[in-house]
Design a protein around this motif. Sequence first.
Motif, PDB file in Angstrom:
ATOM      1  N   THR A   4      69.365  51.893 -81.631  1.00 21.75           N
ATOM      2  CA  THR A   4      70.524  51.265 -80.989  1.00 21.75           C
ATOM      3  C   THR A   4      71.535  50.905 -82.063  1.00 21.75           C
ATOM      4  O   THR A   4      71.188  50.276 -83.071  1.00 21.75           O
ATOM      5  CB  THR A   4      70.112  49.995 -80.222  1.00 21.75           C
ATOM      6  OG1 THR A   4      69.246  50.340 -79.144  1.00 21.75           O
ATOM      7  CG2 THR A   4      71.340  49.278 -79.666  1.00 21.75           C
TER       8      THR A   4
ATOM      9  N   SER B  97      81.248  42.523 -68.549  1.00 19.15           N
ATOM     10  CA  SER B  97      80.247  43.440 -69.093  1.00 19.15           C
ATOM     11  C   SER B  97      80.114  44.654 -68.194  1.00 19.15           C
ATOM     12  O   SER B  97      80.407  44.601 -66.996  1.00 19.15           O
ATOM     13  CB  SER B  97      78.892  42.732 -69.237  1.00 19.15           C
ATOM     14  OG  SER B  97      78.454  42.230 -67.983  1.00 19.15           O
TER      15      SER B  97
ATOM     16  N   GLU C 163      76.430  49.932 -73.429  1.00 12.54           N
ATOM     17  CA  GLU C 163      76.739  48.635 -72.840  1.00 12.54           C
ATOM     18  C   GLU C 163      77.925  48.042 -73.597  1.00 12.54           C
ATOM     19  O   GLU C 163      78.014  48.171 -74.815  1.00 12.54           O
ATOM     20  CB  GLU C 163      75.549  47.679 -72.946  1.00 12.54           C
ATOM     21  CG  GLU C 163      74.296  48.138 -72.237  1.00 12.54           C
ATOM     22  CD  GLU C 163      73.138  47.200 -72.502  1.00 12.54           C
ATOM     23  OE1 GLU C 163      73.125  46.097 -71.930  1.00 12.54           O
ATOM     24  OE2 GLU C 163      72.258  47.570 -73.308  1.00 12.54           O
TER      25      GLU C 163
ATOM     26  N   GLY D 129      78.946  47.323 -87.648  1.00 10.58           N
ATOM     27  CA  GLY D 129      77.817  47.992 -87.015  1.00 10.58           C
ATOM     28  C   GLY D 129      76.489  47.680 -87.680  1.00 10.58           C
ATOM     29  O   GLY D 129      76.403  47.553 -88.903  1.00 10.58           O
TER      30      GLY D 129
ATOM     31  N   ARG E 292      74.447  48.566 -82.766  1.00 16.78           N
ATOM     32  CA  ARG E 292      75.016  47.320 -82.261  1.00 16.78           C
ATOM     33  C   ARG E 292      76.359  47.090 -82.953  1.00 16.78           C
ATOM     34  O   ARG E 292      76.431  47.072 -84.173  1.00 16.78           O
ATOM     35  CB  ARG E 292      74.078  46.148 -82.533  1.00 16.78           C
ATOM     36  CG  ARG E 292      72.709  46.317 -81.892  1.00 16.78           C
ATOM     37  CD  ARG E 292      71.801  45.151 -82.192  1.00 16.78           C
ATOM     38  NE  ARG E 292      70.494  45.312 -81.569  1.00 16.78           N
ATOM     39  CZ  ARG E 292      69.494  44.438 -81.667  1.00 16.78           C
ATOM     40  NH1 ARG E 292      69.667  43.336 -82.382  1.00 16.78           N
ATOM     41  NH2 ARG E 292      68.339  44.671 -81.068  1.00 16.78           N
TER      42      ARG E 292
ATOM     43  N   SER F 276      79.966  44.772 -83.296  1.00 11.36           N
ATOM     44  CA  SER F 276      80.619  43.482 -83.088  1.00 11.36           C
ATOM     45  C   SER F 276      82.091  43.620 -83.432  1.00 11.36           C
ATOM     46  O   SER F 276      82.437  43.976 -84.565  1.00 11.36           O
ATOM     47  CB  SER F 276      79.967  42.393 -83.956  1.00 11.36           C
ATOM     48  OG  SER F 276      78.611  42.200 -83.606  1.00 11.36           O
TER      49      SER F 276
ATOM     50  N   THR G 294      77.803  48.685 -67.959  1.00 13.52           N
ATOM     51  CA  THR G 294      76.865  49.682 -68.480  1.00 13.52           C
ATOM     52  C   THR G 294      77.405  51.057 -68.121  1.00 13.52           C
ATOM     53  O   THR G 294      77.771  51.299 -66.966  1.00 13.52           O
ATOM     54  CB  THR G 294      75.458  49.485 -67.887  1.00 13.52           C
ATOM     55  OG1 THR G 294      74.978  48.184 -68.231  1.00 13.52           O
ATOM     56  CG2 THR G 294      74.500  50.538 -68.431  1.00 13.52           C
TER      57      THR G 294
ATOM     58  N   TYR H 233      66.436  45.702 -89.306  1.00 10.34           N
ATOM     59  CA  TYR H 233      67.836  45.999 -88.973  1.00 10.34           C
ATOM     60  C   TYR H 233      68.568  46.492 -90.223  1.00 10.34           C
ATOM     61  O   TYR H 233      68.369  45.980 -91.318  1.00 10.34           O
ATOM     62  CB  TYR H 233      68.547  44.766 -88.447  1.00 10.34           C
ATOM     63  CG  TYR H 233      68.055  44.277 -87.105  1.00 10.34           C
ATOM     64  CD1 TYR H 233      67.159  45.021 -86.353  1.00 10.34           C
ATOM     65  CD2 TYR H 233      68.487  43.064 -86.588  1.00 10.34           C
ATOM     66  CE1 TYR H 233      66.709  44.571 -85.123  1.00 10.34           C
ATOM     67  CE2 TYR H 233      68.041  42.599 -85.361  1.00 10.34           C
ATOM     68  CZ  TYR H 233      67.145  43.363 -84.635  1.00 10.34           C
ATOM     69  OH  TYR H 233      66.702  42.917 -83.409  1.00 10.34           O
TER      70      TYR H 233
ATOM     71  N   ARG I 208      81.372  42.939 -77.883  1.00 12.65           N
ATOM     72  CA  ARG I 208      80.203  43.618 -78.444  1.00 12.65           C
ATOM     73  C   ARG I 208      79.912  44.872 -77.627  1.00 12.65           C
ATOM     74  O   ARG I 208      80.222  44.941 -76.434  1.00 12.65           O
ATOM     75  CB  ARG I 208      78.981  42.706 -78.451  1.00 12.65           C
ATOM     76  CG  ARG I 208      79.081  41.525 -79.416  1.00 12.65           C
ATOM     77  CD  ARG I 208      77.794  40.715 -79.425  1.00 12.65           C
ATOM     78  NE  ARG I 208      77.791  39.719 -80.479  1.00 12.65           N
ATOM     79  CZ  ARG I 208      78.262  38.480 -80.353  1.00 12.65           C
ATOM     80  NH1 ARG I 208      78.807  38.113 -79.197  1.00 12.65           N
ATOM     81  NH2 ARG I 208      78.216  37.623 -81.358  1.00 12.65           N
TER      82      ARG I 208
ATOM     83  N   TRP J  15      76.689  48.068 -77.336  1.00 11.75           N
ATOM     84  CA  TRP J  15      75.385  48.565 -77.742  1.00 11.75           C
ATOM     85  C   TRP J  15      75.305  50.034 -77.330  1.00 11.75           C
ATOM     86  O   TRP J  15      75.410  50.362 -76.142  1.00 11.75           O
ATOM     87  CB  TRP J  15      74.262  47.797 -77.064  1.00 11.75           C
ATOM     88  CG  TRP J  15      74.208  46.351 -77.428  1.00 11.75           C
ATOM     89  CD1 TRP J  15      73.423  45.755 -78.365  1.00 11.75           C
ATOM     90  CD2 TRP J  15      74.973  45.281 -76.830  1.00 11.75           C
ATOM     91  NE1 TRP J  15      73.646  44.394 -78.405  1.00 11.75           N
ATOM     92  CE2 TRP J  15      74.596  44.079 -77.481  1.00 11.75           C
ATOM     93  CE3 TRP J  15      75.951  45.231 -75.826  1.00 11.75           C
ATOM     94  CZ2 TRP J  15      75.156  42.850 -77.146  1.00 11.75           C
ATOM     95  CZ3 TRP J  15      76.520  44.013 -75.496  1.00 11.75           C
ATOM     96  CH2 TRP J  15      76.112  42.835 -76.145  1.00 11.75           C
TER      97      TRP J  15
ATOM     98  N   HIS K 228      72.858  53.070 -77.147  1.00 11.52           N
ATOM     99  CA  HIS K 228      71.436  53.402 -77.194  1.00 11.52           C
ATOM    100  C   HIS K 228      71.269  54.924 -77.219  1.00 11.52           C
ATOM    101  O   HIS K 228      71.966  55.641 -76.494  1.00 11.52           O
ATOM    102  CB  HIS K 228      70.715  52.835 -75.973  1.00 11.52           C
ATOM    103  CG  HIS K 228      70.957  51.381 -75.718  1.00 11.52           C
ATOM    104  ND1 HIS K 228      70.412  50.385 -76.502  1.00 11.52           N
ATOM    105  CD2 HIS K 228      71.712  50.749 -74.769  1.00 11.52           C
ATOM    106  CE1 HIS K 228      70.792  49.201 -76.045  1.00 11.52           C
ATOM    107  NE2 HIS K 228      71.585  49.394 -74.995  1.00 11.52           N
TER     108      HIS K 228
END
Length: 259
Positions: free
Chosen positions: A71, A148, A141, A24, A73, A75, A150, A33, A89, A91, A93
């Motif tokens: 956000t 993909s 997401e 993360g 993120r 992986s 949302t 970041y 991945r 995300w 938010h």
Amino acid sequence: MDDQTRRPTAAERARTLAYGVADGVLAAPGVPYAPVTAHITDEHGVPLLLMPAASPIAAALAGAGDDLTATLRLSDVAPVALPDRVRGRAWLHGWVSRLPEDEIRGAALTLSRLHPRPELLDLAAGDGDWTILAMDVAQIEVEDAWGSATLEPEEYALALPDPFVAIEAGILSHLDSAHRGELRGLLAGLPCAARATSVRPLGLDRHGLWLRCELPDGEAGAAAGEPLDLRVAFAEPVRDLAGLRCVYRRLFGAAVPRP
């Protein structure tokens, strides 16, 4: 069985990635970041993030008031050493905020179940070098082998992470070290199985197993340096480790082990 029932839903995939195993990074406007030291989600999917108290994100939060737009993120990296190990991945938010002092100890204990780190012991004892942030998720997401999507926070919160997310790494490592011949045998009859230089485990969920086939130079996909990922679907979803062992016995019993 319909194909849609033999795969995790987008919300389940997002909950699995957010569970706390995936790598993360926390991003906020105007702030560098920040790699997340450790994270986990509670029963509703709310991320709890262990961060250094002196990190830029913590400083920005202190100056922003109650919360900060951010956000998370994520992986998803395969536990088996393979080229191109990122499997997906996500995300998340929303807004991050500091936990109230009376909730820190409970959050530290929750995190320690997945991440038994010494920093959490210090934090639970009142150490000021670390902090735990909570995230109020507003939109999600996800992007992986299935595509993909949302998601709204309601469908994300109602979903459950995959039951094997916390032990997948150990299971795949065992399959890779002790059962490569059986894994190749699962693909018996497919042209790629005979041509593949190796067949290795890539991913596991309650609906099936992903296998990575490495092809010789010049084969379809291999010319561009891309391996072939194939899915072995289970006859029905598996709920626990005992059920998974039964599935493996059936699959491996029917497969023809190959060198």
